[in-house]
Design a protein around this motif. Sequence first.
Motif, PDB file in Angstrom:
ATOM      1  N   ILE A  28      18.977  28.375  41.714  1.00 15.05           N
ATOM      2  CA  ILE A  28      19.540  28.970  40.497  1.00 15.05           C
ATOM      3  C   ILE A  28      20.083  30.371  40.797  1.00 15.05           C
ATOM      4  N   ASN A  29      19.378  31.133  41.624  1.00 16.84           N
ATOM      5  CA  ASN A  29      19.866  32.459  42.018  1.00 16.84           C
ATOM      6  C   ASN A  29      21.169  32.356  42.815  1.00 16.84           C
ATOM      7  N   GLN A  30      21.284  31.351  43.678  1.00 13.22           N
ATOM      8  CA  GLN A  30      22.516  31.159  44.451  1.00 13.22           C
ATOM      9  C   GLN A  30      23.685  30.826  43.525  1.00 13.22           C
ATOM     10  N   ILE A  31      23.427  29.988  42.541  1.00 10.61           N
ATOM     11  CA  ILE A  31      24.472  29.642  41.576  1.00 10.61           C
ATOM     12  C   ILE A  31      24.937  30.896  40.856  1.00 10.61           C
ATOM     13  N   GLN A  32      23.986  31.713  40.422  1.00  9.99           N
ATOM     14  CA  GLN A  32      24.328  32.950  39.726  1.00  9.99           C
ATOM     15  C   GLN A  32      25.059  33.912  40.645  1.00  9.99           C
ATOM     16  N   GLY A  33      24.718  33.921  41.929  1.00  7.17           N
ATOM     17  CA  GLY A  33      25.414  34.771  42.892  1.00  7.17           C
ATOM     18  C   GLY A  33      26.874  34.377  43.059  1.00  7.17           C
ATOM     19  N   VAL A  34      27.140  33.073  43.132  1.00  7.96           N
ATOM     20  CA  VAL A  34      28.520  32.609  43.229  1.00  7.96           C
ATOM     21  C   VAL A  34      29.275  32.973  41.951  1.00  7.96           C
ATOM     22  N   ASP A  35      28.607  32.812  40.805  1.00  3.56           N
ATOM     23  CA  ASP A  35      29.241  33.164  39.534  1.00  3.56           C
ATOM     24  C   ASP A  35      29.581  34.664  39.504  1.00  3.56           C
ATOM     25  N   GLN A  36      28.695  35.502  40.028  1.00  3.19           N
ATOM     26  CA  GLN A  36      28.973  36.938  40.095  1.00  3.19           C
ATOM     27  C   GLN A  36      30.148  37.212  41.035  1.00  3.19           C
ATOM     28  N   GLY A  37      30.257  36.425  42.113  1.00  2.00           N
ATOM     29  CA  GLY A  37      31.396  36.557  43.026  1.00  2.00           C
ATOM     30  C   GLY A  37      32.711  36.222  42.337  1.00  2.00           C
ATOM     31  N   ILE A  38      32.668  35.234  41.454  1.00  2.00           N
ATOM     32  CA  ILE A  38      33.861  34.865  40.685  1.00  2.00           C
ATOM     33  C   ILE A  38      34.268  36.037  39.793  1.00  2.00           C
ATOM     34  N   THR A  39      33.282  36.629  39.129  1.00  2.00           N
ATOM     35  CA  THR A  39      33.547  37.782  38.260  1.00  2.00           C
ATOM     36  C   THR A  39      34.140  38.935  39.063  1.00  2.00           C
ATOM     37  N   ALA A  40      33.554  39.216  40.222  1.00  2.00           N
ATOM     38  CA  ALA A  40      34.040  40.315  41.057  1.00  2.00           C
ATOM     39  C   ALA A  40      35.473  40.051  41.527  1.00  2.00           C
ATOM     40  N   ALA A  41      35.757  38.824  41.949  1.00  2.00           N
ATOM     41  CA  ALA A  41      37.110  38.486  42.406  1.00  2.00           C
ATOM     42  C   ALA A  41      38.111  38.622  41.268  1.00  2.00           C
ATOM     43  N   SER A  42      37.691  38.251  40.082  1.00  2.00           N
ATOM     44  CA  SER A  42      38.566  38.362  38.919  1.00  2.00           C
ATOM     45  C   SER A  42      38.852  39.822  38.581  1.00  2.00           C
ATOM     46  N   LYS A  43      37.813  40.649  38.617  1.00  2.00           N
ATOM     47  CA  LYS A  43      37.984  42.073  38.309  1.00  2.00           C
ATOM     48  C   LYS A  43      38.884  42.771  39.321  1.00  2.00           C
ATOM     49  N   LYS A  44      38.867  42.291  40.572  1.00  2.00           N
ATOM     50  CA  LYS A  44      39.710  42.881  41.615  1.00  2.00           C
ATOM     51  C   LYS A  44      41.078  42.215  41.679  1.00  2.00           C
ATOM     52  N   ASN A  45      41.368  41.352  40.696  1.00  2.00           N
ATOM     53  CA  ASN A  45      42.640  40.635  40.614  1.00  2.00           C
ATOM     54  C   ASN A  45      42.934  39.795  41.856  1.00  2.00           C
ATOM     55  N   LYS A  46      41.886  39.273  42.487  1.00  2.00           N
ATOM     56  CA  LYS A  46      42.074  38.393  43.639  1.00  2.00           C
ATOM     57  C   LYS A  46      42.284  36.953  43.202  1.00  2.00           C
ATOM     58  N   ILE A  47      41.929  36.648  41.949  1.00  2.00           N
ATOM     59  CA  ILE A  47      42.174  35.320  41.389  1.00  2.00           C
ATOM     60  C   ILE A  47      42.703  35.480  39.967  1.00  2.00           C
ATOM     61  N   GLU A  48      43.492  34.521  39.562  1.00  2.00           N
ATOM     62  CA  GLU A  48      44.060  34.525  38.214  1.00  2.00           C
ATOM     63  C   GLU A  48      42.965  34.269  37.180  1.00  2.00           C
ATOM     64  N   PRO A  49      43.114  34.798  35.974  1.00  2.00           N
ATOM     65  CA  PRO A  49      42.113  34.568  34.925  1.00  2.00           C
ATOM     66  C   PRO A  49      41.837  33.090  34.653  1.00  2.00           C
ATOM     67  N   ALA A  50      42.867  32.253  34.673  1.00  2.00           N
ATOM     68  CA  ALA A  50      42.668  30.818  34.428  1.00  2.00           C
ATOM     69  C   ALA A  50      41.843  30.179  35.544  1.00  2.00           C
ATOM     70  N   VAL A  51      42.066  30.612  36.776  1.00  2.00           N
ATOM     71  CA  VAL A  51      41.292  30.101  37.908  1.00  2.00           C
ATOM     72  C   VAL A  51      39.842  30.545  37.768  1.00  2.00           C
ATOM     73  N   ALA A  52      39.649  31.813  37.427  1.00  2.00           N
ATOM     74  CA  ALA A  52      38.288  32.337  37.235  1.00  2.00           C
ATOM     75  C   ALA A  52      37.564  31.554  36.144  1.00  2.00           C
ATOM     76  N   GLN A  53      38.267  31.277  35.065  1.00  2.00           N
ATOM     77  CA  GLN A  53      37.661  30.531  33.965  1.00  2.00           C
ATOM     78  C   GLN A  53      37.210  29.146  34.429  1.00  2.00           C
ATOM     79  N   GLY A  54      38.043  28.469  35.204  1.00  2.00           N
ATOM     80  CA  GLY A  54      37.688  27.151  35.724  1.00  2.00           C
ATOM     81  C   GLY A  54      36.503  27.204  36.665  1.00  2.00           C
ATOM     82  N   LEU A  55      36.486  28.217  37.538  1.00  2.00           N
ATOM     83  CA  LEU A  55      35.375  28.368  38.478  1.00  2.00           C
ATOM     84  C   LEU A  55      34.078  28.713  37.739  1.00  2.00           C
ATOM     85  N   HIS A  56      34.178  29.587  36.731  1.00  2.00           N
ATOM     86  CA  HIS A  56      32.999  29.910  35.918  1.00  2.00           C
ATOM     87  C   HIS A  56      32.455  28.651  35.240  1.00  2.00           C
TER      88      HIS A  56
END
Length: 123
Positions: A28-56
């Motif tokens: 569960i912690n690993q899942i949350q870590g990947v989810d935090q990575g998605i958030t970080a990538a989104s905040k740094k504009n490394k992924i599009e908002p729609a992609v981030a939403q799908g990954l989340h």
Amino acid sequence: MDNSYTASIGQEQGVDKDITGPRVTALINQIQGVDQGITAASKKNKIEPAVAQGLHARAAHINQAAKRTAAAGHGTIPTPQYQELLHQLDDLSQKLRAETGSAFLIGNGADGGYYPNGYGPNG
């Protein structure tokens, strides 16, 4: 079927068919870590908002499945379901790396360096 193949490090399938305690928490912690990575990538504009939403959404689905399975098993997850959840999490993590351009390069570069042929952040 041979029940002695290794289900995970230090565990034989025939000996322990459930994943319990710290390993469930770690999953569960690993899942949350990947989810935090998605958030970080989104905040740094490394992924599009729609992609981030799908990954989340995928991360949330895996998280809910892990919690639901553990709750049904009174804190345990049967090894096959645990391995499937790990596989799904690995796929999600690889997708995040590909989307951010940090996927692993493999091969001689003729295919763009991504496996399978040509798959990459723009592929």
